[in-house]
Design an enzyme around this catalytic site. Structure first.
Site, short mmCIF file in Angstrom:
data_model
loop_
_atom_site.label_atom_id
_atom_site.label_comp_id
_atom_site.label_asym_id
_atom_site.label_seq_id
_atom_site.Cartn_x
_atom_site.Cartn_y
_atom_site.Cartn_z
N HIS A 1 48.32 -33.74 1.88
CA HIS A 1 47.59 -32.79 2.56
C HIS A 1 47.70 -31.56 1.37
CE1 HIS A 1 47.35 -35.04 6.19
NE2 HIS A 1 48.69 -34.86 6.37
N LYS B 1 44.62 -33.89 10.12
CA LYS B 1 43.69 -34.28 10.90
C LYS B 1 42.33 -34.65 10.58
CE LYS B 1 46.14 -34.75 13.67
NZ LYS B 1 47.45 -35.56 13.47
N SER C 1 41.80 -31.53 17.13
CA SER C 1 42.68 -32.42 17.02
C SER C 1 44.39 -31.95 16.45
CB SER C 1 42.41 -33.51 15.84
OG SER C 1 43.37 -34.46 15.34
P1 A3P Z 1 41.91 -37.31 17.04
O1 A3P Z 1 42.84 -36.20 17.37
O2 A3P Z 1 40.76 -36.63 17.20
O3 A3P Z 1 41.99 -38.56 18.16
P2 A3P Z 1 45.27 -37.36 10.39
O4 A3P Z 1 45.51 -38.93 9.87
O5 A3P Z 1 44.58 -36.91 9.14
O6 A3P Z 1 46.43 -36.52 10.89
O7 A3P Z 1 44.21 -37.82 11.57
C1 A3P Z 1 44.29 -37.88 12.80
C2 A3P Z 1 43.00 -38.28 13.59
O8 A3P Z 1 42.35 -39.32 13.23
C3 A3P Z 1 43.15 -38.41 15.20
O9 A3P Z 1 41.95 -37.91 15.73
C4 A3P Z 1 43.34 -40.11 15.22
O10 A3P Z 1 42.89 -40.31 16.35
C5 A3P Z 1 42.13 -40.42 14.24
N1 A3P Z 1 42.27 -41.65 13.60
C6 A3P Z 1 43.31 -42.29 13.07
N2 A3P Z 1 42.88 -43.60 13.07
C7 A3P Z 1 41.70 -43.84 13.41
C8 A3P Z 1 40.65 -45.01 13.49
N3 A3P Z 1 41.20 -46.05 13.14
N4 A3P Z 1 39.52 -44.82 13.89
C9 A3P Z 1 39.26 -43.42 14.54
N5 A3P Z 1 39.74 -42.35 14.44
C10 A3P Z 1 41.32 -42.54 14.06
#
Ligand code: A3P
Length: 297
Positions: free
Chosen positions: A112, A57, A142
């Site tokens: 991860h 996340k 998140s």
């Molecule tokens: P939120 O739940 O705060 O919206 P991971 O990929 O490590 O699982 O992280 C997911 C988080 O990154 C989510 O956060 C997601 O919305 C955010 N995320 C993914 N792509 C993004 C982008 N292009 N710009 C901003 N945030 C992004």
């Protein structure tokens, strides 16, 4: 992918249990002890591999998209035709391990894993690693939403309960604090690049330029602009290869919470009470994290 036995009832998460591998929690089915062992001891890292490593996340799929687009000199065709989990597989998962073995060089590989469980051959290689860190309060929020929609994870319970589990590291992939500390030991290595989610948010173009420099990729201005445009939150949300809408429903229920949920910095302020935030700060202080100035912005 067919639905594994016992996973018919999507809403019932009460039976999900984690297994422990060397003291770290992993969800069943998508991870196995055997594959984790093979990642650590047998996986052959190639010198031209690029690793996209995060605590969950923290912006993994965002960085995955940026790296895919840099790989294609800004051309979005690859990102629009191949699911992100095949472009840059999470090599510690049962399926991702096989994909990583079969992908052609130069590979992009996501992970991860905490440093102590990572492929040993990485530390003897010239492969490059990008480690993305995010404000842990935003990671918590998140992850709280993610745990409610991602079936392999246990139900998070109340935010108070989940906060306690998160701070103790009693969640998949262990403690955020240990993860960041473990990987930041590599911060002075030439093949290690560290960036924050907040930097990506503040200046995506500048971040892409720095990532290209680290990767020795010479993209012209137009190509950089194309990377930035196609890695935006909106572009990714509209791309079925990047928004997990192709993920089987027994894995994710995006009606509960979208994978690309909000994509902002500081959402924790909308969720954590003053008491919860103070509790977090106290543990953060106790752990004396080296990133305070940047990640607590
Ligand atoms: P939120 O739940 O705060 O919206 P991971 O990929 O490590 O699982 O992280 C997911 C988080 O990154 C989510 O956060 C997601 O919305 C955010 N995320 C993914 N792509 C993004 C982008 N292009 N710009 C901003 N945030 C992004």
């Amino acid at each position: 992918i067919t639905e594994p036995m016992g996973w018919h009832n999507h809403e019932d998460k009460s039976c999900q249990e984690y297994f422990q591998y060397k003291g770290i929690n992993f969800p069943q089915i998508i991870y196995s002890e055997q594959v984790l062992q093979m990642v650590e001891d047998n996986f052959q890292v190639r010198d031209d591999d690029i690793f996209n490593v995060t605590y969950q996340k923290s912006g993994t799929v965002w960085m995955l998209e940026i790296l895919s687009l840099i790989h294609s000199n800004g051309d979005p065709s690859w990102c629009r035709t191949v699911p992100n989990w095949d472009r840059a597989p999470w090599f510690e998962t049962v399926l991702g391990y096989k994909t990583a073995l079969n992908n052609k060089s130069p590979r992009i590989i996501s992970s991860h894993l905490p440093a102590q469980l990572f492929a040993k051959s990485f530390f003897r290689s010239k492969a490059k690693m990008i480690y993305t860190v995010r404000n842990p309060k935003d990671v918590l929020v998140s992850l709280y939403h993610f745990a409610s929609m991602f079936h392999p994870f246990k139900d998070p319970g109340t935010l108070d309960q989940f906060l306690e589990s998160f701070l103790k590291g009693d969640v998949p992939f262990g403690s955020w604090f240990d993860h960041v500390k473990g990987w930041m030991n590599l911060k002075d290595k030439e093949n290690f690049f560290f960036i924050t989610y907040e930097e990506l948010k503040k200046d995506l173009r500048g971040s892409v330029v720095r990532i290209c420099q680290f990767l020795d990729k010479d993209l012209d201005d137009e190509a950089i602009d194309a990377v930035v445009a196609n890695a935006s939150f909106e572009a990714m949300k509209n791309n079925k290869m990047s928004n997990f809408s192709l993920s089987p429903h027994f894995i994710m229920n995006q009606k509960k919470s979208a994978f690309l949920r909000k994509g902002i910095s500081g959402d924790w302020k909308n969720h954590l009470s003053a008491a919860q935030s103070e509790c977090f700060d106290q543990v953060y202080q106790e752990r004396r994290m080296p990133l305070k100035a940047r990640s607590q912005e």
